[in-house]
Design a protein around this motif. Structure first.
Motif, mmCIF file in Angstrom:
data_model
loop_
_atom_site.group_PDB
_atom_site.id
_atom_site.type_symbol
_atom_site.label_atom_id
_atom_site.label_comp_id
_atom_site.label_asym_id
_atom_site.label_seq_id
_atom_site.Cartn_x
_atom_site.Cartn_y
_atom_site.Cartn_z
ATOM 1 N N GLU A 88 0.811 -1.226 0.000
ATOM 2 C CA GLU A 88 0.000 0.000 0.000
ATOM 3 C C GLU A 88 0.843 1.273 0.000
ATOM 4 O O GLU A 88 0.305 2.375 -0.099
ATOM 5 N N ASP A 89 2.152 1.149 0.125
ATOM 6 C CA ASP A 89 3.042 2.304 -0.019
ATOM 7 C C ASP A 89 3.334 2.610 -1.482
ATOM 8 O O ASP A 89 3.960 3.630 -1.787
ATOM 9 N N THR A 90 2.890 1.742 -2.366
ATOM 10 C CA THR A 90 3.104 1.959 -3.793
ATOM 11 C C THR A 90 2.427 3.244 -4.238
ATOM 12 O O THR A 90 1.230 3.440 -4.010
ATOM 13 N N ALA A 91 3.209 4.127 -4.843
ATOM 14 C CA ALA A 91 2.693 5.432 -5.266
ATOM 15 C C ALA A 91 3.788 6.191 -5.988
ATOM 16 O O ALA A 91 4.948 5.773 -6.000
ATOM 17 N N VAL A 92 3.396 7.310 -6.563
ATOM 18 C CA VAL A 92 4.387 8.285 -7.030
ATOM 19 C C VAL A 92 4.640 9.228 -5.862
ATOM 20 O O VAL A 92 3.693 9.795 -5.299
ATOM 21 N N TYR A 93 5.885 9.389 -5.507
ATOM 22 C CA TYR A 93 6.273 10.240 -4.388
ATOM 23 C C TYR A 93 6.793 11.573 -4.934
ATOM 24 O O TYR A 93 7.647 11.604 -5.822
ATOM 25 N N TYR A 94 6.265 12.642 -4.363
ATOM 26 C CA TYR A 94 6.623 13.981 -4.791
ATOM 27 C C TYR A 94 7.307 14.729 -3.657
ATOM 28 O O TYR A 94 6.766 14.829 -2.551
ATOM 29 N N CYS A 95 8.462 15.254 -3.937
ATOM 30 C CA CYS A 95 9.149 16.131 -3.012
ATOM 31 C C CYS A 95 8.562 17.541 -3.149
ATOM 32 O O CYS A 95 8.131 17.930 -4.243
ATOM 33 N N TYR A 96 8.553 18.294 -2.063
ATOM 34 C CA TYR A 96 8.137 19.687 -2.175
ATOM 35 C C TYR A 96 9.012 20.582 -1.312
ATOM 36 O O TYR A 96 9.633 20.151 -0.348
ATOM 37 N N PHE A 97 9.008 21.850 -1.712
ATOM 38 C CA PHE A 97 9.764 22.894 -1.012
ATOM 39 C C PHE A 97 8.791 24.035 -0.775
ATOM 40 O O PHE A 97 8.109 24.494 -1.698
ATOM 41 N N LEU A 98 8.698 24.481 0.468
ATOM 42 C CA LEU A 98 7.757 25.533 0.816
ATOM 43 C C LEU A 98 8.460 26.728 1.434
ATOM 44 O O LEU A 98 9.096 26.617 2.485
ATOM 45 N N HIS A 99 8.394 27.852 0.748
ATOM 46 C CA HIS A 99 8.762 29.155 1.310
ATOM 47 C C HIS A 99 7.921 30.173 0.566
ATOM 48 O O HIS A 99 8.208 30.499 -0.578
ATOM 49 N N LEU A 100 6.875 30.631 1.180
ATOM 50 C CA LEU A 100 5.887 31.551 0.595
ATOM 51 C C LEU A 100 5.046 30.876 -0.483
ATOM 52 O O LEU A 100 3.877 31.172 -0.623
ATOM 53 N N ARG A 101 5.648 30.010 -1.253
ATOM 54 C CA ARG A 101 4.925 29.240 -2.256
ATOM 55 C C ARG A 101 5.503 27.839 -2.325
ATOM 56 O O ARG A 101 6.615 27.598 -1.845
ATOM 57 N N VAL A 102 4.730 26.932 -2.912
ATOM 58 C CA VAL A 102 5.169 25.543 -2.982
ATOM 59 C C VAL A 102 5.786 25.250 -4.343
ATOM 60 O O VAL A 102 5.240 25.645 -5.381
ATOM 61 N N THR A 103 6.912 24.584 -4.301
ATOM 62 C CA THR A 103 7.524 24.053 -5.513
ATOM 63 C C THR A 103 7.513 22.532 -5.409
ATOM 64 O O THR A 103 7.848 21.980 -4.358
ATOM 65 N N TRP A 104 7.136 21.871 -6.502
ATOM 66 C CA TRP A 104 7.043 20.412 -6.520
ATOM 67 C C TRP A 104 8.149 19.797 -7.362
ATOM 68 O O TRP A 104 8.555 20.366 -8.379
ATOM 69 N N GLY A 105 8.582 18.626 -6.929
ATOM 70 C CA GLY A 105 9.462 17.834 -7.760
ATOM 71 C C GLY A 105 8.662 17.133 -8.840
ATOM 72 O O GLY A 105 7.437 17.215 -8.884
ATOM 73 N N GLN A 106 9.372 16.415 -9.710
ATOM 74 C CA GLN A 106 8.719 15.794 -10.850
ATOM 75 C C GLN A 106 7.995 14.509 -10.480
ATOM 76 O O GLN A 106 7.190 13.996 -11.260
ATOM 77 N N GLY A 107 8.275 13.988 -9.310
ATOM 78 C CA GLY A 107 7.664 12.735 -8.873
ATOM 79 C C GLY A 107 8.546 11.548 -9.208
ATOM 80 O O GLY A 107 9.242 11.536 -10.235
ATOM 81 N N ILE A 108 8.519 10.565 -8.333
ATOM 82 C CA ILE A 108 9.326 9.365 -8.536
ATOM 83 C C ILE A 108 8.506 8.151 -8.092
ATOM 84 O O ILE A 108 7.831 8.180 -7.074
ATOM 85 N N GLN A 109 8.571 7.106 -8.905
ATOM 86 C CA GLN A 109 7.736 5.935 -8.644
ATOM 87 C C GLN A 109 8.380 5.040 -7.592
ATOM 88 O O GLN A 109 9.577 4.737 -7.658
ATOM 89 N N VAL A 110 7.554 4.616 -6.651
ATOM 90 C CA VAL A 110 7.926 3.595 -5.680
ATOM 91 C C VAL A 110 6.900 2.472 -5.801
ATOM 92 O O VAL A 110 5.698 2.704 -5.666
ATOM 93 N N THR A 111 7.391 1.276 -6.075
ATOM 94 C CA THR A 111 6.505 0.119 -6.220
ATOM 95 C C THR A 111 6.940 -0.957 -5.243
ATOM 96 O O THR A 111 8.110 -1.348 -5.233
ATOM 97 N N VAL A 112 5.997 -1.401 -4.427
ATOM 98 C CA VAL A 112 6.270 -2.433 -3.443
ATOM 99 C C VAL A 112 5.465 -3.673 -3.822
ATOM 100 O O VAL A 112 4.235 -3.644 -3.848
ATOM 101 N N SER A 113 6.170 -4.742 -4.112
ATOM 102 C CA SER A 113 5.500 -5.977 -4.509
ATOM 103 C C SER A 113 5.235 -6.865 -3.301
ATOM 104 O O SER A 113 5.997 -6.860 -2.334
ATOM 105 N N SER A 114 4.154 -7.611 -3.383
ATOM 106 C CA SER A 114 3.789 -8.475 -2.250
ATOM 107 C C SER A 114 4.395 -9.856 -2.373
ATOM 108 O O SER A 114 5.005 -10.193 -3.369
#
Length: 114
Positions: A88-114
C-alpha cells in the motif's frame, strides 16, 4: 525560483527499504519546509512527511515508525528513509519545497511488490 530533483525510487519487495533523496537548487531561503507527498492510482495526493529547516518533523499516521525524513541544509537536500515497506506504499512520491509558495518535484515511482 527553486528546482527540485528526486532520486532513489524503484521496485522493492514487501518488507524492504528504499531511500528517496530530493536536492533543491536555485533561490533557496533558509527558512523553509521540505517534505514528501505521495499519490497512488485513483487516490488523492497525501502528505507523507515534512521537515522544517530547524529539524521539526511530521508524519502521516500510516508511515509513523517506518519512515524517517531528514535533511542536510548544507546540501539543500531532504531524504526519506522508507523501511518495512508495504504494497500500500506503492505510489508516485513527490518532493516539495515551501517558502511563501510551494515548488514540486517531478515525482518518482515507488513500487512495493507483495
Amino acid at each position: 525560483q527553486v528546482q527540485l530533483v528526486e532520486s532513489g525510487g524503484g521496485l522493492v519487495q514487501a518488507g524492504g527499504s528504499l531511500r528517496l533523496s530530493c536536492a533543491a537548487s536555485g533561490s533557496i531561503f533558509s527558512l523553509n519546509t521540505m517534505g514528501w507527498y505521495r499519490q497512488a492510482p485513483g487516490k488523492q495526493r497525501e502528505l507523507v512527511a515534512r521537515i522544517t529547516n530547524d529539524g521539526s518533523t511530521n508524519y502521516a499516521d500510516s508511515v509513523k515508525g517506518r519512515f524517517t525524513t531528514s535533511r542536510d541544509n548544507a546540501k539543500n537536500t531532504v531524504y526519506l528513509q522508507m523501511n518495512s515497506l508495504k504494497p500500500e506504499d506503492t505510489a508516485v512520491y513527490y518532493c516539495y519545497f515551501l517558502h511563501l509558495r510551494v515548488t514540486w518535484g517531478q515525482g518518482i515511482q515507488v513500487t512495493v511488490s507483495s
